[in-house]
Design a protein around this motif. Structure first.
Motif, PDB file in Angstrom:
ATOM      1  N   SER A  69       0.846  -1.194   0.000  1.00 12.35           N
ATOM      2  CA  SER A  69       0.000   0.000   0.000  1.00 12.35           C
ATOM      3  C   SER A  69       0.880   1.242   0.000  1.00 12.35           C
ATOM      4  N   HIS A  70       0.269   2.394  -0.263  1.00 12.74           N
ATOM      5  CA  HIS A  70       1.004   3.651  -0.202  1.00 12.74           C
ATOM      6  C   HIS A  70       1.585   3.882   1.187  1.00 12.74           C
ATOM      7  N   ALA A  71       0.809   3.550   2.220  1.00 16.61           N
ATOM      8  CA  ALA A  71       1.299   3.737   3.586  1.00 16.61           C
ATOM      9  C   ALA A  71       2.507   2.852   3.853  1.00 16.61           C
ATOM     10  N   GLU A  72       2.467   1.613   3.374  1.00 16.67           N
ATOM     11  CA  GLU A  72       3.603   0.707   3.564  1.00 16.67           C
ATOM     12  C   GLU A  72       4.825   1.188   2.794  1.00 16.67           C
ATOM     13  N   LEU A  73       4.626   1.692   1.585  1.00 12.29           N
ATOM     14  CA  LEU A  73       5.746   2.205   0.798  1.00 12.29           C
ATOM     15  C   LEU A  73       6.373   3.413   1.478  1.00 12.29           C
ATOM     16  N   ASP A  74       5.551   4.259   2.080  1.00 10.98           N
ATOM     17  CA  ASP A  74       6.068   5.431   2.783  1.00 10.98           C
ATOM     18  C   ASP A  74       6.970   5.033   3.952  1.00 10.98           C
ATOM     19  N   GLU A  75       6.659   3.899   4.568  1.00  8.92           N
ATOM     20  CA  GLU A  75       7.426   3.449   5.728  1.00  8.92           C
ATOM     21  C   GLU A  75       8.642   2.617   5.350  1.00  8.92           C
ATOM     22  N   SER A  76       8.710   2.188   4.102  1.00  9.31           N
ATOM     23  CA  SER A  76       9.769   1.273   3.678  1.00  9.31           C
ATOM     24  C   SER A  76      11.090   2.002   3.448  1.00  9.31           C
ATOM     25  N   GLU A  77      12.174   1.420   3.937  1.00  9.38           N
ATOM     26  CA  GLU A  77      13.502   1.986   3.726  1.00  9.38           C
ATOM     27  C   GLU A  77      14.249   1.271   2.609  1.00  9.38           C
ATOM     28  N   ALA A  78      13.679   0.166   2.110  1.00 15.20           N
ATOM     29  CA  ALA A  78      14.305  -0.594   1.023  1.00 15.20           C
ATOM     30  C   ALA A  78      13.372  -0.597  -0.176  1.00 15.20           C
ATOM     31  N   LEU A  79      13.950  -0.710  -1.355  1.00 16.46           N
ATOM     32  CA  LEU A  79      13.169  -0.713  -2.582  1.00 16.46           C
ATOM     33  C   LEU A  79      12.584  -2.101  -2.821  1.00 16.46           C
ATOM     34  N   ASP A  80      11.296  -2.159  -3.072  1.00 18.01           N
ATOM     35  CA  ASP A  80      10.619  -3.416  -3.420  1.00 18.01           C
ATOM     36  C   ASP A  80      10.434  -3.438  -4.926  1.00 18.01           C
ATOM     37  N   ALA A  81      11.257  -4.231  -5.624  1.00 22.07           N
ATOM     38  CA  ALA A  81      11.202  -4.284  -7.088  1.00 22.07           C
ATOM     39  C   ALA A  81      10.171  -5.269  -7.608  1.00 22.07           C
ATOM     40  N   GLY A  82       9.489  -5.976  -6.731  1.00 22.53           N
ATOM     41  CA  GLY A  82       8.431  -6.881  -7.159  1.00 22.53           C
ATOM     42  C   GLY A  82       8.928  -7.952  -8.121  1.00 22.53           C
ATOM     43  N   ASP A  83       8.037  -8.386  -8.999  1.00 21.66           N
ATOM     44  CA  ASP A  83       8.331  -9.443  -9.973  1.00 21.66           C
ATOM     45  C   ASP A  83       8.063  -8.904 -11.373  1.00 21.66           C
ATOM     46  N   PRO A  84       9.108  -8.533 -12.131  1.00 22.01           N
ATOM     47  CA  PRO A  84       8.891  -7.962 -13.461  1.00 22.01           C
ATOM     48  C   PRO A  84       8.102  -8.868 -14.393  1.00 22.01           C
ATOM     49  N   VAL A  85       8.362 -10.175 -14.346  1.00 21.89           N
ATOM     50  CA  VAL A  85       7.670 -11.102 -15.241  1.00 21.89           C
ATOM     51  C   VAL A  85       6.176 -11.153 -14.908  1.00 21.89           C
ATOM     52  N   ASP A  86       5.862 -11.210 -13.627  1.00 21.46           N
ATOM     53  CA  ASP A  86       4.451 -11.206 -13.218  1.00 21.46           C
ATOM     54  C   ASP A  86       3.774  -9.906 -13.632  1.00 21.46           C
ATOM     55  N   LEU A  87       4.490  -8.785 -13.505  1.00 24.44           N
ATOM     56  CA  LEU A  87       3.912  -7.502 -13.913  1.00 24.44           C
ATOM     57  C   LEU A  87       3.599  -7.520 -15.405  1.00 24.44           C
ATOM     58  N   GLY A  88       4.513  -8.060 -16.208  1.00 21.74           N
ATOM     59  CA  GLY A  88       4.275  -8.170 -17.651  1.00 21.74           C
ATOM     60  C   GLY A  88       3.028  -8.998 -17.953  1.00 21.74           C
ATOM     61  N   ARG A  89       2.862 -10.114 -17.234  1.00 17.99           N
ATOM     62  CA  ARG A  89       1.676 -10.956 -17.454  1.00 17.99           C
ATOM     63  C   ARG A  89       0.396 -10.204 -17.105  1.00 17.99           C
ATOM     64  N   ARG A  90       0.448  -9.417 -16.051  1.00 21.63           N
ATOM     65  CA  ARG A  90      -0.756  -8.672 -15.649  1.00 21.63           C
ATOM     66  C   ARG A  90      -1.099  -7.599 -16.684  1.00 21.63           C
ATOM     67  N   TYR A  91      -0.078  -6.985 -17.275  1.00 20.19           N
ATOM     68  CA  TYR A  91      -0.333  -6.011 -18.328  1.00 20.19           C
ATOM     69  C   TYR A  91      -0.985  -6.688 -19.534  1.00 20.19           C
ATOM     70  N   VAL A  92      -0.510  -7.874 -19.887  1.00 18.23           N
ATOM     71  CA  VAL A  92      -1.101  -8.599 -21.012  1.00 18.23           C
ATOM     72  C   VAL A  92      -2.580  -8.876 -20.748  1.00 18.23           C
ATOM     73  N   ALA A  93      -2.892  -9.361 -19.550  1.00 23.52           N
ATOM     74  CA  ALA A  93      -4.278  -9.671 -19.219  1.00 23.52           C
ATOM     75  C   ALA A  93      -5.150  -8.423 -19.264  1.00 23.52           C
ATOM     76  N   LEU A  94      -4.627  -7.306 -18.765  1.00 20.29           N
ATOM     77  CA  LEU A  94      -5.403  -6.069 -18.793  1.00 20.29           C
ATOM     78  C   LEU A  94      -5.600  -5.580 -20.222  1.00 20.29           C
ATOM     79  N   ARG A  95      -4.587  -5.725 -21.058  1.00 22.24           N
ATOM     80  CA  ARG A  95      -4.725  -5.294 -22.452  1.00 22.24           C
ATOM     81  C   ARG A  95      -5.722  -6.163 -23.217  1.00 22.24           C
ATOM     82  N   ARG A  96      -5.816  -7.445 -22.874  1.00 22.42           N
ATOM     83  CA  ARG A  96      -6.817  -8.298 -23.528  1.00 22.42           C
ATOM     84  C   ARG A  96      -8.221  -7.813 -23.191  1.00 22.42           C
TER      85      ARG A  96
END
Length: 318
Positions: free
Chosen positions: A257-284
């Motif tokens: 969440s935005h609140a969690e990101l505000d409190e975070s001192e480290a960068l959360d880069a997530g999963d690029p491949v999963d993000l790509g799959r989610r973009y594909v699904a949204l574009r469909r």
């Protein structure tokens, strides 16, 4: 300059890449000091301009490999009066740096643009306050507040303006009206909380329809940024007319969440491949989503994953 202001190529179809989390990349990956998260200060010295050039080049190279267009957003998300004052920039200095940001992008466009893959130059506008906290301006005040920055982009030769990380419907209306009064095409990008709503509780539908109603559909298109797809996927309903106004995504890498990101001192880069799959699904589900990029925590690796999922590689001639 202003090569596409009266005929934005995004409307003709095809995918347009954007950059990702500029500030998080520069701070966490490059070790650059960005006071108040302001990247525009880098335009004032050669070392900073070189850092920015390298940053954009990584994304432009991805776009070239895949043969996509590109929307070049200026590094001016914080270059408004309130944030500028905190950084020692008065009105004249802000006007100059906003105009300079467009000249900087114009030089990049001259280097990278190729036939069939246009680069659109967009002046980036940010919220007056914190993108994660509700603003309290009315639309008239917002129009007056943001006009100077948009005017600098217009004089500098930008093709359009895009306002990012907005959580206030009134601020979005004011920005759209200011751009319209200056004959500048505009795009509005809202951010949402984990429930898919703006911070004051409006749904994306309510926000988009309110801006269109109050501005006579002056906005070219809408985007969503600074939220992970899991935060807004359920808020979008395929087949509902208002969703066709959303043409772009610039999601966060992290599911926090935005609140969690505000409190975070480290960068959360997530999963690029999963993000790509989610973009594909949204574009469909939403075929008009054609402006694709990232926000906090994303870098050129996420852009590459998005392109690899959505666009087959196609090298353009040098």
């Amino acid at each position: 300059m202003a090569k596409y202001r009266h005929a934005l190529p995004q409307h003709r179809g095809g995918i347009f890449l954007t950059d990702g989390g500029m500030e998080t990349t520069l701070i966490f990956h490059e070790g650059v000091d960005l006071p108040h998260f302001a990247a525009f200060v880098l335009l004032d010295h050669e070392e900073g301009r070189e850092k920015l050039k390298q940053y954009y080049a990584a994304y432009l190279a991805v776009a070239r490999r895949h043969g996509t267009g590109f929307v070049l957003d200026s590094p001016t998300w914080r270059a408004n009066p309130d944030w500028g004052a905190k950084l020692g920039f008065d009105a004249a200095a802000l006007d100059a740096v906003n105009a300079r940001s467009i000249a900087f992008l114009d030089a990049l466009r001259a280097e990278w643009e190729r036939p069939g893959a246009p680069c659109v130059i967009s002046g980036a506008v940010g919220p007056r306050g914190d993108g994660y906290k509700a603003g309290n301006m009315d639309a008239v005040e917002a129009e007056d507040y943001h006009r100077a920055q948009i005017a600098a982009f217009a004089r500098g030769g930008a093709d359009m303006v895009t306002a990012y990380t907005l959580n206030s419907v009134n601020e979005a209306i004011g920005i759209a009206r200011a751009a319209q009064s200056l004959d500048m095409p505009s795009a509005i990008s809202f951010t949402v909380e984990t429930d898919g709503r703006l911070v004051k509780g409006e749904t994306l539908r309510e926000a988009i329809e309110a801006v269109d109603r109050e501005t006579g559909c002056a906005v070219e298109y809408f985007l969503i940024n600074c939220a992970h797809p899991t935060h807004f996927e359920d808020a979008l309903k395929a087949g509902e007319g208002w969703t066709e106004r959303i043409h772009g995504l610039r999601a966060n890498a992290s599911t926090k969440s935005h609140a969690e990101l505000d409190e975070s001192e480290a960068l959360d880069a997530g999963d690029p491949v999963d993000l790509g799959r989610r973009y594909v699904a949204l574009r469909r589900a939403f075929p008009k989503l054609r402006i694709l990029g990232g926000c906090c925590g994303t870098d050129h690796r996420h852009a590459a994953a998005i392109c690899e999922a959505c666009v087959p590689p196609r090298a353009l001639s040098a």
